[in-house]
Design an enzyme around this catalytic site. Structure first.
Site, PDB file in Angstrom:
ATOM      1  N   ARG A  33      44.581  38.054  34.361  1.00  0.00           N
ATOM      2  CA  ARG A  33      44.387  37.172  33.211  1.00  0.00           C
ATOM      3  C   ARG A  33      42.962  37.329  32.710  1.00  0.00           C
ATOM      4  O   ARG A  33      42.162  38.016  33.318  1.00  0.00           O
ATOM      5  CB  ARG A  33      44.588  35.725  33.646  1.00  0.00           C
TER       6      ARG A  33
ATOM      7  N   VAL B  59      37.557  32.838  33.377  1.00  0.00           N
ATOM      8  CA  VAL B  59      36.696  31.791  32.824  1.00  0.00           C
ATOM      9  C   VAL B  59      35.375  32.416  32.344  1.00  0.00           C
ATOM     10  O   VAL B  59      34.874  32.115  31.265  1.00  0.00           O
ATOM     11  CB  VAL B  59      36.392  30.715  33.898  1.00  0.00           C
TER      12      VAL B  59
ATOM     13  N   GLU C 280      38.420  41.536  41.986  1.00  0.00           N
ATOM     14  CA  GLU C 280      37.364  40.842  42.713  1.00  0.00           C
ATOM     15  C   GLU C 280      37.040  41.604  43.986  1.00  0.00           C
ATOM     16  O   GLU C 280      37.941  42.039  44.700  1.00  0.00           O
ATOM     17  CB  GLU C 280      37.812  39.418  43.059  1.00  0.00           C
TER      18      GLU C 280
ATOM     19  N   LYS D  36      39.992  37.564  57.170  1.00  0.00           N
ATOM     20  CA  LYS D  36      38.742  37.427  57.909  1.00  0.00           C
ATOM     21  C   LYS D  36      37.635  37.075  56.918  1.00  0.00           C
ATOM     22  O   LYS D  36      37.552  37.645  55.839  1.00  0.00           O
ATOM     23  CB  LYS D  36      38.390  38.735  58.616  1.00  0.00           C
TER      24      LYS D  36
ATOM     25  N   GLY E 186      39.478  29.024  43.538  1.00  0.00           N
ATOM     26  CA  GLY E 186      38.967  28.231  44.651  1.00  0.00           C
ATOM     27  C   GLY E 186      39.893  27.109  45.087  1.00  0.00           C
ATOM     28  O   GLY E 186      39.630  26.421  46.061  1.00  0.00           O
TER      29      GLY E 186
ATOM     30  N   GLU F 209      41.123  40.771  45.468  1.00  0.00           N
ATOM     31  CA  GLU F 209      42.340  40.469  44.730  1.00  0.00           C
ATOM     32  C   GLU F 209      42.152  40.888  43.289  1.00  0.00           C
ATOM     33  O   GLU F 209      41.030  41.156  42.854  1.00  0.00           O
ATOM     34  CB  GLU F 209      42.629  38.971  44.771  1.00  0.00           C
TER      35      GLU F 209
ATOM     36  N   LYS G  49      48.505  37.572  46.192  1.00  0.00           N
ATOM     37  CA  LYS G  49      47.357  38.237  46.793  1.00  0.00           C
ATOM     38  C   LYS G  49      47.728  39.202  47.919  1.00  0.00           C
ATOM     39  O   LYS G  49      47.123  40.256  48.054  1.00  0.00           O
ATOM     40  CB  LYS G  49      46.370  37.192  47.308  1.00  0.00           C
TER      41      LYS G  49
ATOM     42  N   LYS H 216      43.853  31.159  52.243  1.00  0.00           N
ATOM     43  CA  LYS H 216      43.908  31.292  50.791  1.00  0.00           C
ATOM     44  C   LYS H 216      45.325  31.110  50.273  1.00  0.00           C
ATOM     45  O   LYS H 216      46.277  31.597  50.880  1.00  0.00           O
ATOM     46  CB  LYS H 216      43.426  32.687  50.376  1.00  0.00           C
TER      47      LYS H 216
ATOM     48  N   ILE I 130      33.922  37.217  55.638  1.00  0.00           N
ATOM     49  CA  ILE I 130      32.720  38.045  55.773  1.00  0.00           C
ATOM     50  C   ILE I 130      31.522  37.122  55.608  1.00  0.00           C
ATOM     51  O   ILE I 130      31.442  36.397  54.615  1.00  0.00           O
ATOM     52  CB  ILE I 130      32.664  39.129  54.679  1.00  0.00           C
TER      53      ILE I 130
END
Lengths: 175, 507
Positions: free
Chosen positions: B296, B299, B278, B204, B168, B292, B117, B161, B206
């Site tokens: 792939r 889902v 994303e 940070k 997640g 990021e 990332k 992260k 948001i």
């Protein structure tokens, strides 16, 4: 036949009477016969698996019944799951005798599912408050905190960091 | 060289989904399985199957050598990694290439650039793409104090992260500086468990953000297009729960703008195949920040398939095989239609703090009817093992409008019955009933804010449930009783019945 339905900790007396092809179901608000019970005339048909098709006063409902590992029933009606326990007189007396209804006396905290103990947050003899995290168990890649159901003292501590545990394994006893 | 046999390096619903397209294309398939998955649906969805190790994913689905050996043994000429597991592991992509196996995904170099990332952020900044303030490198070993200083510098709340991550896992929101150490330790532990890589970085946070992502596709001939967005703001602890396309707040102009930015980011790393950029979108200002790139298939790809009519797995395979993109950007705009929404069905108990609920599914009934799509990795009798992600399937619906799609998904969730284990189906239905969701006015805090309404007890139909339980129990009791009193039978018959009854009781 009389059963005691326990829903959300409340006990309701239920009487079921077969009437040929239908049933009369009488539900009392409390553990004893009360003045204004709900009376349902139920036409019931068995479906494949643990499921019933009910017609109650013209309303049609499919009810899927699932008995959990703890013996509690999950009844799925119109996409809503209702959780309840159904005990006959004998099981009710047994239940009352073992005092499972209340949080009085020592409480066992068991592993809710197979997994691994990643952290133990208390020591034997510690005073704990209600809701305090005791042990963290990792299962299915997620960490789950097990909390104390009551304020008290750590009487027994069997959880060991890094140890694999089976479902139902005793981890902590709070008294 | 054309692809004739694909090894699917995954399990569950995504392995089944990839196998379906392979069958449609006349391509042979190889399943891999761990000990816990020998009887799993995905093993039967493929033409061949190879055991790759014990139940723990670290010893099976995550072992590169075992997967490559399985491909060699079966003569597979390509590997589809699905999502999760090794799908974003550049070493795995490289190992495939070294073994002469076509990896269905981007080149290892692009995965390194985008998969990690912090590197992706740097690339994005270079390409002029707006990003959320954060660390450009993961936290170094022993660099905790420095990291804490950095966090104070950009200001709390912050997000921790996993550098290798996604989905997640290994992600923690830290509101109070005093929670930094504990949150970092948890994030690192989860990162190791999920990705075998403990590195974590700071960004940070948001507040009130919407999570919106753009699907892109690139071929090996320098063409790249976007296929619209997916709104994934319905999340619980950073785990997506419900996804939809189009987003309720994206205008055609904003979609094109974000699409172009995503394509630019992909082209900057010579991307090939399916990818997802994303973004965090500020719900009020509609400013968007690159988060990021996922290198792939996602889902939630079915919602894009439903609104475009494209089979993204087929595109992936064709592109890996050297084909050009079948559509231009203008084709996409012409084909996008209607609204699609997907719900993830998890083996978990919302009433017990979403505790995973592995076990045997005694009965499974899936929804059907107009506009319904099921992507499911289990069937009646399947065991949901405790070793893997608790998602057992996805239910997606398409309709002409957002309102109709939501109503359809609610209806379909109502038809879905999973017995033997506890699932979140009722919870999902309640999410769709949240007023903010219906209005399209929500952000990533929707589920946290709606928690009380989502978990409130609902006693409508309780009497019917009690009646059903009592009638069912009565019949069971009556069926059991006469057998005990039967006196005329032989001793053998009695012993047999008694044994059967004991079985029944111990259940």
């Amino acid at each position: 036949m009389r059963y005691h339905a326990i829903v959300g900790g409340e006990e309701q007396l239920v009487e079921v009477t077969p009437l040929g092809t239908t049933y009369r179901v009488v539900i009392h608000a409390g553990p004893k016969e009360g003045p204004n019970p709900r009376v349902l005339e139920v036409d019931a048909v068995h479906l494949a698996g643990a499921a019933l098709s009910l017609v109650v006063n013209g309303r049609s409902a499919r009810c899927d019944i699932d008995r959990g590992k703890d013996g509690a029933l999950s009844v799925l009606v119109n996409a809503r799951v209702q959780k309840l326990e159904l005990l006959d007189e004998r099981k009710l007396r047994l239940r009352q005798a073992t005092g499972k209804f209340s949080l009085e006396g020592p409480q066992r905290i068991d592993a809710p599912m197979p997994g691994k103990v990643v952290r133990v947050l208390v020591k034997a003899g510690d005073e704990v408050t209600e809701g305090q995290a005791l042990v963290v168990v990792e299962a299915m890649k997620m960490e789950n905190e097990l909390k104390s159901p009551k304020a008290g003292k750590v009487l027994e501590l069997l959880a060991v960091e890094g140890a694999a545990v089976e479902a139902g394994a005793k981890l902590v006893v709070i008294g | 060289m054309s692809i004739r046999k694909i090894l699917i390096a995954n399990r569950g619903e995504i392995a089944v989904r990839v196998a379906r397209t392979c069958r449609e294309m006349g391509i042979k398939t190889v399943a891999v399985y761990s000990d816990a998955d020998r009887a799993a649906v995905h093993v039967r969805a493929c033409d061949e199957a190879v055991r790759i190790g014990p139940s723990a994913s670290r010893e099976s689905y995550l072992v590169i050598e075992n997967v490559i050996a399985a491909a060699r043994k079966t003569g597979a000429d390509a590997i589809h990694p699905g999502y999760g597991f090794l799908s974003e592991n550049a070493r795995f992509a490289q190992a495939c290439t070294d073994a002469g196996i076509n990896f269905i995904g981007p080149l290892p170099e692009a995965m390194v650039e985008m998969g990690e990332k912090t590197r992706a952020r740097r690339k994005a900044i270079e390409a002029g793409v707006p990003v959320v303030p954060g660390m450009k490198e993961p936290i170094k070993e022993g660099g905790e104090a420095e990291a804490k200083k950095f966090a104070l510098g950009i200001g709390y709340p912050i997000m921790l992260k996993a550098a290798a991550g996604g989905g997640g896992k290994g992600m923690r929101l830290v509101i109070d500086p005093k929670d930094f150490d504990a949150s970092l330790a948890t994030a690192q532990r989860e990162a190791v468990g999920a990705f075998n890589d403990a590195r974590v970085y700071i960004e940070k946070a948001i507040t009130r953000p919407r999570h919106i992502e753009i699907q892109i596709f690139a071929d090996k001939h320098g063409n790249c297009i976007w296929l619209g967005e997916r709104e994934c703001s319905v999340q619980r602890r950073h785990q997506k729960v419900i996804e939809e396309t189009p987003s309720a707040i994206i205008t055609p102009e904003l979609r094109a703008q974000m699409g172009e930015v995503a394509v630019k980011a992909a082209l900057a790393v010579d991307y090939v195949g399916a990818g997802t950029c994303e973004f965090l979108v500020d719900g009020n200002t509609k400013s968007f920040y690159f988060l990021e790139m996922n290198t792939r298939l996602q889902v939630e790809h079915p919602v894009t398939e439903l609104c475009t009519g494209a089979d993204l797995v087929r595109w992936q395979i064709d592109i890996a095989d050297g084909a050009r993109l079948p559509w231009t950007q203008a084709d996409v705009l012409r084909n996008l239609r209607g609204h699609a929404i997907e719900a993830r069905i998890y083996a978990e108990d919302p009433a017990k703090n979403f505790l995973p609920s592995p076990g045997v599914i005694s009965e499974l009934r899936l929804a059907d009817g107009p506009g319904v799509r099921n992507d499911c990795g289990v069937e009646s009798g399947s065991e949901v093992p405790r070793y893997y992600d608790p998602m057992i399937g996805k239910l997606a619906c398409w309709a002409d409008t957002r309102e109709h799609a939501i109503a359809r998904l609610r209806r379909a969730l109502g038809e879905t019955v999973v017995k033997g284990i506890t699932t979140n189906t009722e919870y999902l239905k309640r999410v769709l009933e949240l007023e903010e969701f219906a209005r399209g006015d929500y952000d990533t805090s929707l589920l946290a804010r709606g928690q009380e309404r989502l978990l409130a007890e609902d006693t409508k139909d309780l009497d019917i449930a009690i009646a059903a339980a009592a009638i069912w129990q009565l019949e069971q009791d009556q069926r059991a009783a006469p057998k005990l009193q039967d006196a005329d039978d032989s001793a053998w018959a009695k012993a047999g019945r008694l044994a059967q009854m004991r079985k029944g009781f111990s259940r």
